[in-house]
Design a protein around this motif. Structure first.
Motif, PDB file in Angstrom:
ATOM      1  N   CYS A 103       6.232   4.015  -3.753  1.00 22.79           N
ATOM      2  CA  CYS A 103       7.545   3.362  -3.705  1.00 22.79           C
ATOM      3  C   CYS A 103       7.614   2.156  -4.648  1.00 22.79           C
ATOM      4  O   CYS A 103       8.606   1.431  -4.636  1.00 22.79           O
ATOM      5  N   ASP A 121      12.586   2.412  -1.032  1.00 20.06           N
ATOM      6  CA  ASP A 121      12.212   3.427  -2.023  1.00 20.06           C
ATOM      7  C   ASP A 121      13.354   3.571  -3.026  1.00 20.06           C
ATOM      8  O   ASP A 121      14.250   4.395  -2.863  1.00 20.06           O
ATOM      9  N   ASP A 174       9.447  14.303   3.476  1.00 22.12           N
ATOM     10  CA  ASP A 174       8.059  14.170   3.012  1.00 22.12           C
ATOM     11  C   ASP A 174       7.321  15.502   3.118  1.00 22.12           C
ATOM     12  O   ASP A 174       7.492  16.242   4.091  1.00 22.12           O
ATOM     13  N   GLU A 224      12.156   2.454   3.393  1.00 22.25           N
ATOM     14  CA  GLU A 224      10.943   1.882   2.812  1.00 22.25           C
ATOM     15  C   GLU A 224      11.179   1.256   1.437  1.00 22.25           C
ATOM     16  O   GLU A 224      10.276   1.196   0.609  1.00 22.25           O
ATOM     17  N   ASP A 262       0.812  -1.225   0.000  1.00 21.45           N
ATOM     18  CA  ASP A 262       0.000   0.000   0.000  1.00 21.45           C
ATOM     19  C   ASP A 262       0.839   1.266   0.000  1.00 21.45           C
ATOM     20  O   ASP A 262       0.377   2.330   0.396  1.00 21.45           O
ATOM     21  N   PHE A 263       2.107   1.153  -0.429  1.00 17.14           N
ATOM     22  CA  PHE A 263       2.954   2.315  -0.662  1.00 17.14           C
ATOM     23  C   PHE A 263       3.255   2.375  -2.152  1.00 17.14           C
ATOM     24  O   PHE A 263       4.382   2.170  -2.583  1.00 17.14           O
TER      25      PHE A 263
END
Length: 347
Positions: free
Chosen positions: A176, A293, A315, A291, A172-173
């Motif tokens: 990324c 990323d 962010d 994360e 759910d990211f």
């Protein structure tokens, strides 16, 4: 570790046959003189296709990583744009402003030639760096080259970069989870592993004899009021794990960045959060994004190449309450409420 390239710049001048080649050579020499010793001046002024081949061979032999094609006069459209086919590195095209020499017999029409060169590069499908106003005196062109250096550094760096990624990108990211084909198109290598691979490597570094020295280094950096004293041995073990992984797995790449899993299982399985170690790596010019990323790691590395300074991500987290804006920003800074935001990052 030198984790960004030191780019050697070169310049090739070009000349159209109906203009005096001496004009282009003189203007090229003036640019090189204005720039300084770090710019390699190719002695071959390109008039023909064979000249282009010889000139590119010359700059490659000189170790040039990034190249400026300089129209000292109108320039030969085909040979000058063939250089972009032959040189596998960042390229900038620009041209000479009038004024260096006799305006009657020393007119070069390079500005017109630059328009044609741009069109020809488009026909060849070549992407090159063209300054906003690609025309100038020797001093102005030298400044254009200085502004090109960070761009060239990033482009050369990306072709030598490997991003190590540990862990599946979090559920759910979606921000990324962009497809990584675009990174391969840039020449970036991506090596993905499970965070279990990282945990295995970490456990193999238990009782590593280098840990005490690393702990001492960290403690000195953190000072007397060190809130992490109890966890420093584990942080040192983790830092050594990443250092060794990079050294042992860089392969054919020259530079490195990481995109690592950092939550939620990381804390329970490793017994700490990695933010401090991530920061230490980033401070040494080796970005580590959170994360997993991968694009964040790419962005940090580009920022490092362009600025030659450590880069981290922040962010855009939430809007600024009107009360805070009115008390702390309004009238002090030239920003409207809807032009402000609060930035945050967990590390």
């Amino acid at each position: 570790m030198q984790n960004i390239p030191v780019v050697k710049m070169g310049i090739i001048s070009v000349s159209r046959g109906c203009f005096p080649i001496e004009l282009s050579e003189m203007r090229r020499h003036n640019v090189a003189k204005a720039y300084g010793a770090d710019l390699y001046e190719c002695p071959i002024c390109v008039e023909t296709e064979l000249d282009a081949k010889k000139a590119v061979e010359d700059v490659k032999a000189a170790g040039v990583d990034a190249l400026v094609v300089f129209l000292g006069n109108f320039g030969p459209e085909t040979p000058e744009t063939m250089i972009a086919d032959m040189f596998d590195g960042p390229l900038m095209y620009t041209c000479a402003a009038e004024g260096d020499g006799d305006l009657m017999n020393g007119r070069g029409d390079a500005y017109c030639g630059m328009l044609n060169a741009s069109y020809n590069l488009g026909l060849r499908g070549k992407k090159v760096y063209i300054p906003e106003y690609p025309c100038g005196t020797a001093e102005e062109v030298a400044q254009q080259i200085r502004e090109f250096v960070p761009v060239a550094t990033a482009l050369v760096g990306l072709k030598g970069l490997k991003i190590f990624a540990f862990g599946p990108r979090p559920n759910d990211f979606l921000a990324c989870n962009a497809p990584i084909k675009a990174l391969y198109d840039l020449g970036v290598a991506v090596e993905e592993h499970s965070e279990l691979d990282l945990l295995v490597a970490y456990n193999k570094h238990k009782d590593d004899p280098r840990i005490p020295a690393k702990v001492e280094e960290m403690a000195a950096e953190l000072g007397n009021e060190n809130p992490y004293a109890g966890v420093l041995p584990r942080l040192a073990q983790y830092e050594l794990t990443l250092e060794d992984w990079m050294k042992d797995n860089l392969g054919c790449s020259k530079y490195a960045a990481f995109a690592n899993k950092c939550w939620p299982a990381f804390q329970t399985e490793f017994g700490f959060v990695p933010c401090y170690v991530n920061s230490r790596f980033t401070g040494r010019g080796i970005p580590i994004s959170c994360e997993v990323d991968i694009y964040g790691a790419l962005s940090e590395y580009i920022g490092l190449c362009v600025s030659n300074a450590p880069v981290t991500l922040l962010d855009i987290n939430n809007s600024v309450p009107a009360q805070i804006y009115n008390e702390d920003i309004k009238g002090k800074c030239d920003y409207r409420l809807n032009e402000t935001f609060m930035g945050f990052h967990c590390g």
